[in-house]
Motif scaffolding. Sequence first.
Motif, mmCIF file in Angstrom:
data_model
loop_
_atom_site.group_PDB
_atom_site.id
_atom_site.type_symbol
_atom_site.label_atom_id
_atom_site.label_comp_id
_atom_site.label_asym_id
_atom_site.label_seq_id
_atom_site.Cartn_x
_atom_site.Cartn_y
_atom_site.Cartn_z
ATOM 1 N N THR A 17 52.664 63.073 57.986
ATOM 2 C CA THR A 17 51.809 62.505 56.938
ATOM 3 C C THR A 17 52.408 61.231 56.345
ATOM 4 N N ILE A 18 53.722 61.072 56.439
ATOM 5 C CA ILE A 18 54.380 59.892 55.851
ATOM 6 C C ILE A 18 54.292 58.702 56.794
ATOM 7 N N THR A 19 54.532 58.945 58.071
ATOM 8 C CA THR A 19 54.534 57.861 59.049
ATOM 9 C C THR A 19 53.132 57.634 59.618
ATOM 10 N N GLN A 20 52.948 56.457 60.231
ATOM 11 C CA GLN A 20 51.666 56.143 60.840
ATOM 12 C C GLN A 20 51.507 56.827 62.195
ATOM 13 N N GLY A 21 52.635 57.161 62.825
ATOM 14 C CA GLY A 21 52.585 57.789 64.139
ATOM 15 C C GLY A 21 53.722 58.763 64.325
ATOM 16 N N THR A 22 53.821 59.303 65.528
ATOM 17 C CA THR A 22 54.866 60.245 65.893
ATOM 18 C C THR A 22 55.821 59.563 66.864
ATOM 19 N N HIS A 23 57.125 59.806 66.695
ATOM 20 C CA HIS A 23 58.098 59.043 67.459
ATOM 21 C C HIS A 23 59.180 59.946 68.055
ATOM 22 N N LEU A 24 59.338 59.845 69.361
ATOM 23 C CA LEU A 24 60.384 60.553 70.097
ATOM 24 C C LEU A 24 61.768 60.211 69.563
#
Length: 489
Positions: free
Chosen positions: A130-137
Amino acid sequence: MKRENDVPIYFTDIYHASEKSFKDYGAFNISLIADLPLFIDPFLLFQSNKAEYQALHKSIVNYLSYLRDLSHRGTISLGRLQSLFFFSEVKQTYLGFSEIGNSGRGLGQKFALALNRHLISLFTSFGKETITQGTHLEKLSLISPGVGKDMISDFTTNLIKEYLCEYTQNYCLKNIESKYLAKVNVPRVKFNYELGVWISKTYFLPIYNHDYVLLTPKDILTKQENWINRDDFYDSFYEIINARPNHQLRAELNEYLKKVLSKRPTEKEKDVAVEDFIKNHPELIDLYIRIKEEKGELATRRSAVYVSESETLYIKQFSELRNYLFQNTLFYQTAVSSEQETLQRITYLKDAIENKGCWKLLYKDGKPLRKEEDIHIMFRLVWYGTTFDVSREVNDGRGPADYKVSMGLDKTVIEFKLANNSHLKQNLQNQLELYKKASDAQVGFKVIVYFTNLELAKVQHVLKELGMLKDPKVILIDARNKLSASKVR
């Protein structure tokens, strides 16, 4: 005069591809002689405006979400862990500057266990942030020491291997003669979610040394670190804390540090304390990533500069050195022993740099090379056409030597050092003899490159202290900025 293609090293040389078509296609012109220190950064897929790259990033997130759900269902068997979490390095991209040839370590048990563990604990919201714009490996590298850019890049490369195969095939079918291509069954290119297994696919790909070759687009490559990386996160940690309006969090951090740290804590103790605090407050990871997302355009611009600099140094400048040696010396004639072969090639290289103007090729934007890795790449790229086996960073039990030149039992090792290396004396005193014993080598050469008068004085002082001033196996290469003959008085 010989043509440049008479010493084929790069993709366009070996497959007689048009440089214009290659440039227009946007692929990096890899060397098939030595890996180059470039990496795929998954953030560049996320940041890109290209729909195909965004789809690739989404596919990575989908696979990790699948693994997360699997991890939450219970203990995963070793066989299942190996099938889904273990990956080999995709050596066919010729990127990453691996330890030996173009075969790296791949993603083994350490990476698999770390990923499985954190998907269960810290990353339960993976794919639902919810905080970030995307999901990151790259989250994994922030919390797990030892999971660096090479592992993140290897994992990314494996998960987009289907795209890289298609990308390479599309170019080659249109631009390369069919005699250079073969029908190849490439394993583990696509994941079947219904069956829960990786499947293979068949492509027409270029062949080199009985293996296929893959091209990579330049605009997903970087050098140095990934845009999201552990060192940057820890360097930014206190800034992240202080920038937040959460006074309770800052107070909690200060109280925690007072409790766990001694009166005069070491940097290592501070790092451990911060790491433990982050584990209890994983939202800090998302706060950091959000900051990096907001500056995402800088990542694209930075990586473009890195790739352009790499093309200039590794392809343009080192090609000029290779071509000079080929056209003007006996560098590419093979000697009868590994010692003669090694000494002959070092001698020709030394002469080209010191007396034939090739010192200019060891500078970028007027500044000398400051990474021994670049000197190693230079030496490997110009060492072409030998009948001897030339292996980089061969670890035979006592640490890695820079190079081992061998044919059967006939072995010679080489250590390359920059004169500004802070451990030069220690390296000269101990390393090479250890490497010789470990490799059963008969001979060892120490090659030292210096760029200034001060560096020369330092080297001479160290050699004098060690009683090595007249050692014929210690070879200095003068890469100082030379004045033109007309300016020398």
